[in-house]
Scaffold this motif. Sequence first.
Motif, PDB file in Angstrom:
ATOM      1  N   GLU A  11       6.633   5.014  10.616  1.00  0.00           N
ATOM      2  CA  GLU A  11       5.859   6.076   9.980  1.00  0.00           C
ATOM      3  C   GLU A  11       6.729   7.292   9.709  1.00  0.00           C
ATOM      4  N   GLU A  12       7.653   7.587  10.589  1.00  0.00           N
ATOM      5  CA  GLU A  12       8.574   8.700  10.347  1.00  0.00           C
ATOM      6  C   GLU A  12       9.466   8.410   9.155  1.00  0.00           C
ATOM      7  N   ILE A  13       9.924   7.168   9.037  1.00  0.00           N
ATOM      8  CA  ILE A  13      10.752   6.793   7.885  1.00  0.00           C
ATOM      9  C   ILE A  13       9.945   6.907   6.597  1.00  0.00           C
ATOM     10  N   PHE A  14       8.695   6.444   6.639  1.00  0.00           N
ATOM     11  CA  PHE A  14       7.843   6.544   5.458  1.00  0.00           C
ATOM     12  C   PHE A  14       7.579   8.000   5.093  1.00  0.00           C
ATOM     13  N   ALA A  15       7.408   8.842   6.104  1.00  0.00           N
ATOM     14  CA  ALA A  15       7.203  10.268   5.845  1.00  0.00           C
ATOM     15  C   ALA A  15       8.409  10.862   5.123  1.00  0.00           C
ATOM     16  N   ARG A  16       9.600  10.422   5.479  1.00  0.00           N
ATOM     17  CA  ARG A  16      10.805  10.929   4.802  1.00  0.00           C
ATOM     18  C   ARG A  16      10.855  10.455   3.346  1.00  0.00           C
ATOM     19  N   LEU A  17      10.385   9.224   3.105  1.00  0.00           N
ATOM     20  CA  LEU A  17      10.339   8.739   1.720  1.00  0.00           C
ATOM     21  C   LEU A  17       9.379   9.587   0.884  1.00  0.00           C
ATOM     22  N   PHE A  18       8.224   9.886   1.457  1.00  0.00           N
ATOM     23  CA  PHE A  18       7.270  10.750   0.759  1.00  0.00           C
ATOM     24  C   PHE A  18       7.856  12.145   0.556  1.00  0.00           C
ATOM     25  N   ALA A  19       8.526  12.660   1.582  1.00  0.00           N
ATOM     26  CA  ALA A  19       9.112  13.998   1.494  1.00  0.00           C
ATOM     27  C   ALA A  19      10.184  14.056   0.403  1.00  0.00           C
ATOM     28  N   PHE A  46      18.982  19.848   6.717  1.00  0.00           N
ATOM     29  CA  PHE A  46      19.596  18.945   7.687  1.00  0.00           C
ATOM     30  C   PHE A  46      18.647  17.789   8.003  1.00  0.00           C
ATOM     31  N   PRO A  47      19.165  16.657   8.482  1.00  0.00           N
ATOM     32  CA  PRO A  47      18.303  15.517   8.826  1.00  0.00           C
ATOM     33  C   PRO A  47      17.269  15.904   9.864  1.00  0.00           C
ATOM     34  N   PRO A  48      16.116  15.247   9.845  1.00  0.00           N
ATOM     35  CA  PRO A  48      15.043  15.606  10.792  1.00  0.00           C
ATOM     36  C   PRO A  48      15.358  15.139  12.208  1.00  0.00           C
ATOM     37  N   VAL A  49      14.761  15.824  13.166  1.00  0.00           N
ATOM     38  CA  VAL A  49      14.859  15.391  14.558  1.00  0.00           C
ATOM     39  C   VAL A  49      13.727  14.414  14.832  1.00  0.00           C
ATOM     40  N   PRO A  50      13.911  13.423  15.696  1.00  0.00           N
ATOM     41  CA  PRO A  50      12.824  12.476  16.003  1.00  0.00           C
ATOM     42  C   PRO A  50      11.618  13.197  16.573  1.00  0.00           C
ATOM     43  N   SER A  51      10.432  12.671  16.273  1.00  0.00           N
ATOM     44  CA  SER A  51       9.205  13.326  16.721  1.00  0.00           C
ATOM     45  C   SER A  51       9.096  13.354  18.243  1.00  0.00           C
ATOM     46  N   ARG A  52       9.707  12.378  18.919  1.00  0.00           N
ATOM     47  CA  ARG A  52       9.611  12.354  20.383  1.00  0.00           C
ATOM     48  C   ARG A  52      10.364  13.505  21.029  1.00  0.00           C
ATOM     49  N   TRP A  53      11.225  14.169  20.254  1.00  0.00           N
ATOM     50  CA  TRP A  53      11.960  15.308  20.797  1.00  0.00           C
ATOM     51  C   TRP A  53      11.179  16.610  20.657  1.00  0.00           C
ATOM     52  N   ILE A  54      10.051  16.576  19.970  1.00  0.00           N
ATOM     53  CA  ILE A  54       9.281  17.800  19.713  1.00  0.00           C
ATOM     54  C   ILE A  54       8.074  17.819  20.640  1.00  0.00           C
ATOM     55  N   ASP A  55       7.974  18.856  21.423  1.00  0.00           N
ATOM     56  CA  ASP A  55       6.859  19.021  22.341  1.00  0.00           C
ATOM     57  C   ASP A  55       5.724  19.737  21.609  1.00  0.00           C
ATOM     58  N   PRO A  56       4.576  19.061  21.400  1.00  0.00           N
ATOM     59  CA  PRO A  56       3.471  19.708  20.680  1.00  0.00           C
ATOM     60  C   PRO A  56       3.002  20.999  21.346  1.00  0.00           C
ATOM     61  N   ALA A  57       3.238  21.131  22.628  1.00  0.00           N
ATOM     62  CA  ALA A  57       2.789  22.335  23.329  1.00  0.00           C
ATOM     63  C   ALA A  57       3.569  23.570  22.896  1.00  0.00           C
ATOM     64  N   THR A  58       4.737  23.389  22.278  1.00  0.00           N
ATOM     65  CA  THR A  58       5.567  24.525  21.863  1.00  0.00           C
ATOM     66  C   THR A  58       5.260  24.995  20.448  1.00  0.00           C
ATOM     67  N   GLU A  69       0.833  -1.204   0.000  1.00  0.00           N
ATOM     68  CA  GLU A  69       0.000   0.000   0.000  1.00  0.00           C
ATOM     69  C   GLU A  69       0.867   1.252   0.000  1.00  0.00           C
ATOM     70  N   ARG A  70       1.931   1.241   0.809  1.00  0.00           N
ATOM     71  CA  ARG A  70       2.815   2.406   0.841  1.00  0.00           C
ATOM     72  C   ARG A  70       3.515   2.606  -0.492  1.00  0.00           C
ATOM     73  N   VAL A 124       4.115  15.294  16.505  1.00  0.00           N
ATOM     74  CA  VAL A 124       4.568  16.162  15.406  1.00  0.00           C
ATOM     75  C   VAL A 124       5.773  15.523  14.722  1.00  0.00           C
ATOM     76  N   VAL A 125       5.780  15.561  13.391  1.00  0.00           N
ATOM     77  CA  VAL A 125       6.936  15.135  12.604  1.00  0.00           C
ATOM     78  C   VAL A 125       7.351  16.299  11.714  1.00  0.00           C
ATOM     79  N   ILE A 126       8.622  16.629  11.737  1.00  0.00           N
ATOM     80  CA  ILE A 126       9.183  17.674  10.867  1.00  0.00           C
ATOM     81  C   ILE A 126      10.296  17.043  10.045  1.00  0.00           C
ATOM     82  N   THR A 127      10.139  17.077   8.728  1.00  0.00           N
ATOM     83  CA  THR A 127      11.146  16.458   7.862  1.00  0.00           C
ATOM     84  C   THR A 127      11.457  17.387   6.697  1.00  0.00           C
ATOM     85  N   PRO A 128      12.696  17.430   6.264  1.00  0.00           N
ATOM     86  CA  PRO A 128      13.041  18.312   5.132  1.00  0.00           C
ATOM     87  C   PRO A 128      12.491  17.781   3.824  1.00  0.00           C
TER      88      PRO A 128
END
Length: 559
Positions: free
Chosen positions: A274-282, A215-227, A134-135, A244-248
Amino acid sequence: MASTEGISVTRTEQRSRSDFWALAPYPVFMADEIGTVVEANAAATLLLEGVVLGTSLADAVPDWLAQAHQEAVGWPLRAREGLDGEGLSSVSGFIGTQSFEAHPTRGQNGTVVWWLVDDTDRRLAEEALVAERERTGFLAEASNVLLASLNTDRCMVVTAQLAAEHLADAAVVITPARGNRLPVAHAIAGQDVIRALVDSDPSQLPGLSEALQGFPPVPSRWIDPATLPEWILPQGFTGTIGSVVITPLPGHGVPAGALVLLRSTDHEQFSESEEIFARLFAARSGAALSAARLYSEQSAITQTLMRDLLPPQLQRVHGVEFAGGYRPAEAGERVGGDFYDVHPAATSSDASLVILGDVCGKGLDAAVLTGKIRNTLQALIPMADDHERMLQLLNGALLNSHHTRFATLVMASVHRAENQVRLRLTSAGHPVPLVVRLDGSVEEVPTHGTLIGALETVEAHSVEAVLQPGETCLLYTDGFTEARGGPLGNQMFGEERLKHALSDCADMPAEAVVEHIQMIASSWVRDGSHDDMAVVAISAPRTTHLSAVNGRTRGRYTA
């Protein structure tokens, strides 16, 4: 004695059966017609704590297995009644967190033996394979959709829309800043994408500045959604951000932007896969955005350069009518090896200079040389009164360049004196100009000369001509005379047909002459191949009075 022997045999059979069940490689149990457990090995008892002798299956096994047993013990009756002619079938379901296949075997006295096979790993592998397919299908479809357009804004919208529908609850696409503002596209699944320019600092969101720089993305667990800053949240998003996921968005040599994926607390957080797949899409989205941006930049450059290569729009200058027409050799091209220019005189008492030329070859390479010739002639306008000198200097410029092509051209100094238009024509290896008189007769102007860019010296002979009101001088390239077509499809148009077509243009304005010649030539070649075609008509208009306007004159035709 016999009775004692019988008891001994029975115990032996029981011991043999127990040994047999212990050797079974899977959890196995047997139940009778009313669903009571009559046998179970240690593995079955360990897996299903309630499966012990005398226990009801309804209390010991999951519902799916108890229901399957009821159907299995009822099979003989159905078979006798002709309702089901097939044997017992396997079923599958979950026991705790593991998946099992239950394979039934009919025993004696209506009992059914159930063999439980753990297929958790196989099921997980199949689910992973389906998910991967599917992916892969999604990435292929996304690539097709993204690459279908070379418009940067369209690529931004499609990227945000696909990401919101397939990867997250909401998505934000951010491209490199335009001045102090960030181009942003917000998308919520099922809603229209909203584009905006945001005046904000990307460093407000951890990882965004780095992503915009590639630059390479930071893992989503390092991003606080409250910020999250307010501008990152799409309008109309009512949930609470939980992950949150942030990818170049990697581009061709330079970053194409960044992709921000937002998932509400109603759903699980982004997993590593899912983060890896997001990078493939990006990566695919970034490539499409980069290609669109590169195309946009090249298109802008091409348009800028094309403006200097395209033939100019001609009009009346100092009481003389000028009209031009150009048709490139290839339908998809806009420029080629033929060109023309009119350089108006500063005052009506001076002569304007008309130049029409033909560079050897066609297409972009010929157009490049065409541009150089036109620029060189533009610089030589101060000596426009000396055609031979201009041609000699142009010839030297071409010989000293890296181009190996040559060119032909014809020059005409045009000056109106009362109602007459006086011409001085000079040909450099070009077809001779033609003049159509008021009576429809067509004359050749006998000017001649050598090619430009082929020999060290240029020889040219100038000829003067006079146009009376209603008469026209035609300058043209050999694309007209050498055009092949006609009824047989391979006949050359030739000079005689051109003269015959021009004879019908007596007393026509310059623009009408050009249109008529082009129409006749187009009808001749139809859809066949031909060289570039350029034509310029110089006409002496029929006027009753002249008035100076901004250094030019306007004439009025009379019936």
